[in-house]
Scaffold this active site. Structure first.
Site, PDB file in Angstrom:
ATOM      1  N   CYS A 164       0.726  -1.241   0.035  1.00  0.00           N
ATOM      2  CA  CYS A 164      -0.140   0.094  -0.079  1.00  0.00           C
ATOM      3  C   CYS A 164       0.781   1.255   0.012  1.00  0.00           C
ATOM      4  CB  CYS A 164      -0.878   0.031   1.175  1.00  0.00           C
ATOM      5  SG  CYS A 164      -0.142   0.128   2.763  1.00  0.00           S
ATOM      6  N   ARG A 188      13.374  -4.004   6.207  1.00  0.00           N
ATOM      7  CA  ARG A 188      13.742  -3.819   4.731  1.00  0.00           C
ATOM      8  C   ARG A 188      15.016  -3.947   4.502  1.00  0.00           C
ATOM      9  NH1 ARG A 188      13.540   1.116   1.944  1.00  0.00           N
ATOM     10  NH2 ARG A 188      13.453   0.744  -0.280  1.00  0.00           N
TER      11      ARG A 188
END
Lengths: 546, 461
Positions: A55, A89
């Site tokens: 998103c 990440r």
């Protein structure tokens, strides 16, 4: 086996009619004879389809803002969004100033039901106060999650008030997850915010060195940026700011002084690249430090842009030295990898970037695509004027940028810039499709069903994508390589990175574990023995199995 | 590492720094994976589904298949009904599961989508079923979400349709790994009692490598078994926070008596678990289990000097912590800091059963400790700075604190993102307790070996 239009049609026939019509436009079979091949991208994913997409929040906080190490990123919302974007990440960072690396901290307003009902602005303001008191960061970003926009919390006003109260750069990003159709909307929102509030906020007027550059769209996954910077610094470049891997407010605020902006990930950062061109007159060069040939070409283009003979000579020296170091190391891995085929499906630029590196190892990419890219990432920026805006793209504001009266400088003469544009991707990106060979498949927003079908037909030797489809493919007995997080390895960029990548890919092919998938008893008879020759049938001597 | 965490604790009310919980939907997704042939569906923005699939995948190193309603701004304004109906059609047309398990998100809860009405008006193929759970991310934690999805299973699937109750027990295992579920099933099996476990992620989230991918692996609770759970004579809810609400609902709906027990971690909680089965089904505990128990006690006694009086900080999910705290106490250790991120009382109320239970255990051992629900790891780290410990136990996020304070660290709970095998190997039952003993002593003794001067390095310990 190649995929023909007929086979493609058969794959799509499993879909309900509406889904089929939609998905057909997102898939193409590469045909270099055609002048231009169109693909649909950056449109809605169909509900109920297993997609890899995330998103706008993930694109904004997770990708672009998250790596800024000396700022605290406050996530305003229920706890989950901040939690999942916490350290997952692999954007590495080292503190430049003592106690000014906040990447290991996840700060969430942890909205409760009462905040949803009565509003969460006060709680957010308290969180800002607490963050300032505890951490004394160089700045604060506030990222919105879905409910924030729905309940009407004015995070921009909260940020403005806090900015006045604390005298700190505190900015808010309205990147609610429902905006746009993927992470891509969040990149754009983050780009706008950084451009409006941070870049140019510094006092510097002149570049610190002769060849000062920014690296845009480089997130230092697994240390990529450090490997690239090692070489750039050695050649003689001054890297002012990296956006945003190992990046900082301290560096970013003076990014306006660079003489050239390098763009690694076009998708996530091209907005800033364009805006810097308009506002400060800084051209951008599409580079690619993934793959040896691409890295060399990028270095040579940079040197030619500055046009200084000594820089050009130094560039060649460094290239030669680096090649001499890595070539012997690559050889054994090439032997393992050569002749293999790959799928390369990654976010918004790596689906393209890694094809060259694979090729250098002897691995052919037979299918590639992007999770959240736009048509220009596939077809090249020439297509930009033809992309229609729709309801989803319209709600991401386009900033109206004008040249900065005091800081706008022509970095190189217009004629020279125009001439250079003919030889290198200056202010331009030609996209993935042009580099793909006849018969290969390009798929946008590849989903689970299509992954399985394409694997059945094309039988790739390695599947490179992300964590969500890694184990799906591995269960089929196919090696995988995560190209979002590098399977916790890296760096993969630059010269030494290529060796790491080659080693890891070769490891995937040659790990002994593949040999154990089939139990030794499968297909083997339970009883073994011999049957004595029977006097009644003297011709029967021996039967292996019972 | 975590250099910006000061020792001095200030009172905070703006939210969490380094949470020890996450949001409801991921728990609902995990629970739904424990139904055979079930596809979880996230009714919200794509990012929720992507985050939950990624995070579960990191913990289990297994495929996590799930779909999303892919909300856009339009859907957020006009409601997500159309998206969900489209999703239901596509899920059955393309993936053909037996069950589609919808959970909500903060987005669809905030706009107030009425899921059961949408499901009723959707095209659901004959013989297929769509169940749902409301899992607003702004209440409770991932444990609440797990509980809510199991409640959804009870609501939609369980039926009382026999005259009497059957001699079988329902086991709601709570938010534990598939290896734990297998071990619990083994224990009940050894007792010779017929059981229905739901959800059951064994065979789904620990599936073998066969060279073939199955979108719906062989494991998981069968729908007909969950249906039949309404006919059982007893439900054992393991873990108050993850399991008691669905067990109580089953009691209300189908008159199946419910007992809530601690997750059987450690010797006492496992004893309680087996004693309950023994008395409810009037069956003797087999020698094999008594032998396992005796072996555990043997090891605990042999090595008590490794553990005695060692201070330990434990964090994680409340049901796991209750058993773990009790177990480290039974080893003679001192759990001086016990913290969960999950709120303890109903809907975020301050004091609940979690603090009460842990404090009672500490009091019985004549110990004092800091105990907190709805806490965060920033605070836990500050506690440790103020009162150092010999050992830290918790999920992977604890490694940052362990490194910052140079403390031995045992990974236990959810999520474990940097090691493997935990989904396969239990921490429940006597066998699981033995494994905990091994993990704890490895951490403590590796540290002692590392720090020992040459002349103090011991061959035998």
């Amino acid at each position: 086996m190649a995929i023909s239009e007929k086979i493609l049609e058969e794959i799509l026939n499993k879909y309900p009619a509406k889904v089929k019509r939609n998905r057909k436009k997102h898939i193409l079979i590469r045909d270099p004879q055609q002048d231009r091949q169109e693909i649909e991208a950056n449109t809605r994913t169909i509900p109920g389809v297993v997609t890899n997409r995330g998103c706008a929040f993930a694109g904004c906080k997770g990708v672009v803002l998250g790596p800024l190490k000396d700022m605290v990123n406050i996530v305003h919302g229920p706890v989950g969004c901040g939690y999942y974007a916490w350290l997952t990440r692999r954007n590495k960072a080292k503190a430049d100033e003592p106690n000014k690396n906040f990447l290991a901290y996840c700060v969430s307003t942890d909205m409760q039901e009462s905040d949803i009902v009565f509003g969460g602005e006060k709680k957010l303001a308290r969180m800002i106060d607490e963050v300032v008191e505890i951490f004394k960061p160089n700045g604060i970003t506030i990222s919105a999650t879905c409910p924030v926009g729905l309940i009407g919390d004015d995070i921009q006003a909260v940020a403005r008030a806090a900015r006045a109260k604390h005298g700190l750069n505190i900015t808010a990003y309205s990147c609610e997850g429902y905006k746009g159709v993927s992470q891509s909307a969040g990149h754009h929102i983050a780009n706008n915010g950084l451009m409006e509030n941070i870049i140019g906020a510094g006092e510097m007027e002149e570049p610190p060195g002769k060849y000062t550059i920014n690296i845009l769209g480089e997130y230092n996954i697994g240390g990529d940026s450090w490997e690239v910077e090692r070489v750039l610094t050695d050649i003689g470049y001054d890297v002012q700011a990296v956006m945003t891997g190992n990046g900082s407010y301290a560096k970013l605020k003076n990014a306006h002084v660079a003489q050239l902006n390098l763009v690694q990930c076009h998708r996530s950062i091209n907005y800033i690249a364009d805006m810097l061109q308009i506002k400060y007159g800084t051209p951008w060069l599409k580079v690619n430090f993934i793959g040896i040939r691409a890295a060399i070409e990028s270095l040579r283009n940079m040197a030619r842009y500055f046009g200084d003979e000594s820089l050009i000579a130094r560039t060649e020296e460094v290239i030669e030295r680096e090649l001499a170091e890595i070539e012997p190391q690559l050889e054994p891995y090439r032997k393992i990898c050569s002749g293999k085929t790959a799928f390369c499906f990654v976010g918004g630029s790596r689906g393209h970037h890694y094809q060259g590196l694979y090729e250098e190892l002897g691995v052919t990419t037979v299918l590639a695509g992007y999770e959240f890219a736009h048509r220009d990432d596939y077809e090249g920026r020439d297509v930009l004027p033809y992309i229609k805006t729709d309801a989803d793209s319209k709600n991401i504001p386009e900033l109206h940028i004008t040249p900065d009266e005091s800081r706008y400088r022509l970095k190189i003469p217009v004629e020279r810039l125009d001439a250079l544009k003919q030889e290198m991707p200056l202010n331009n990106y030609k996209g993935m499709i042009e580099d793909m060979t006849e018969g290969t498949i390009v798929v946008d927003d590849l989903n689970h069903y299509e992954t399985e079908e394409f694997i059945k037909i094309l039988k790739p030797d390695i599947f490179s994508s992300g964590v969500k489809d890694k184990y799906v493919t591995q269960k089929m007995g196919i090696p995988t390589k995560q190209l979002h997080n590098y399977d916790y390895s890296g760096p993969y960029a630059g010269f030494r990175g290529a060796v790491n990548f080659a080693r890891d890919v070769a490891m995937g092919f040659s790990t002994p574990t593949w040999n154990y998938i089939t139990p030794p008893w499968k297909g083997k008879p339970l009883l073994e023995g011999t049957i004595e020759p029977c006097s009644a049938h003297p011709g029967v001597k021996e039967v292996g199995a019972v | 590492m975590l250099d910006c965490t000061p020792k001095e604790v200030i009172k905070r009310s703006g939210g969490l720094i380094n949470p020890a919980k996450t949001c409801q939907p991921i728990g609902a997704m995990y629970a739904a994976l424990g139904i055979h042939n079930c596809l979880p569906h996230s009714h919200g923005s794509q990012g929720c589904c992507a985050y939950h699939r990624s995070h579960l995948t990191r913990h289990f190193r297994e495929p996590v298949m799930a779909t999303t309603s892919s909300f856009t701004e339009g859907a957020s304004v006009f409601g997500g009904g159309a998206n969900l109906k489209t999703a239901i059609k596509n899920v059955f047309d393309i993936y053909n599961p037996d069950v589609m398990a919808v959970h909500t998100t903060c987005l669809s809860e905030t706009i107030g989508d009425d899921i059961s009405t949408i499901i009723k008006s959707a095209e659901v193929p004959e013989g297929k079923v769509v169940i749902h759970a409301n899992t607003p991310s702004y209440q409770g934690s991932h444990i609440t979400g797990f509980s809510n999805m199991v409640k959804g299973m009870v609501e939609y699937l369980a039926r009382a349709d026999t005259d009497g109750k059957k001699e079988q027990v329902n086991i709601i295992p709570g938010f534990v790994d598939p290896g734990d579920m297998r071990e619990i099933k083994r224990l009940v099996g050894k007792m010779g009692i017929k059981f229905i476990m739901f959800p059951d992620t064994s065979g789904v989230m620990d599936s073998p490598m066969t060279g073939k991918f199955d979108m719906f692996p062989a494991g998981g609770a069968q729908v007909e078994d969950i249906r039949d759970a309404g006919n059982s004579s007893l439900t054992m809810a393991l873990g108050y926070y993850a399991s008691s609400t669905p067990a109580n609902l089953l009691e209300r709906n189908c008159r199946v008596p419910a007992i809530t027990l601690k997750t059987p971690i450690g010797i006492k909680a496992t004893d309680d678990f087996l004693m309950t089965l023994r008395s409810k089904f009037t069956l003797e505990i087999p020698y094999e289990l008594e032998e396992e128990r005796g072996q555990l006690v043997d090891v605990m006694t042999d090595t008590h000097h490794h553990f005695y009086d060692k201070k330990v900080a434990i964090f994680g999910d409340p049901d796991i912590l209750t058993g773990l705290t009790e177990f480290v106490l039974s080893l003679g250790m001192q759990p001086v800091h016990v913290l969960t991120g999950t709120p303890s009382g109903t809907l975020g109320g301050p004091q609940g059963i979690f603090e009460k239970e842990i404090n009672e255990m500490l009091a019985a051992a004549r110990l004092e400790g800091r105990v907190k629900a709805a806490g965060d790891l920033f605070e836990l780290h500050q506690w440790i700075k103020n009162e150092p410990v010999d050992l830290l136990m918790g999920n992977t996020y604890g490694k940052y604190i362990a490194r910052a304070e140079d403390i031995p660290f045992v990974r236990v709970g959810f999520p474990i993102l940097d090691r493997s095998t935990h989904p396969y190997l239990p921490i429940v039952g006597y066998r699981g307790a033995l494994r905990l003993v091994e993990m704890i002593s490895n951490a403590l003794l590796d540290r002692q070996d590392r720090d020992a001067a040459d002349e103090d390095l011991e061959l035998v310990m």
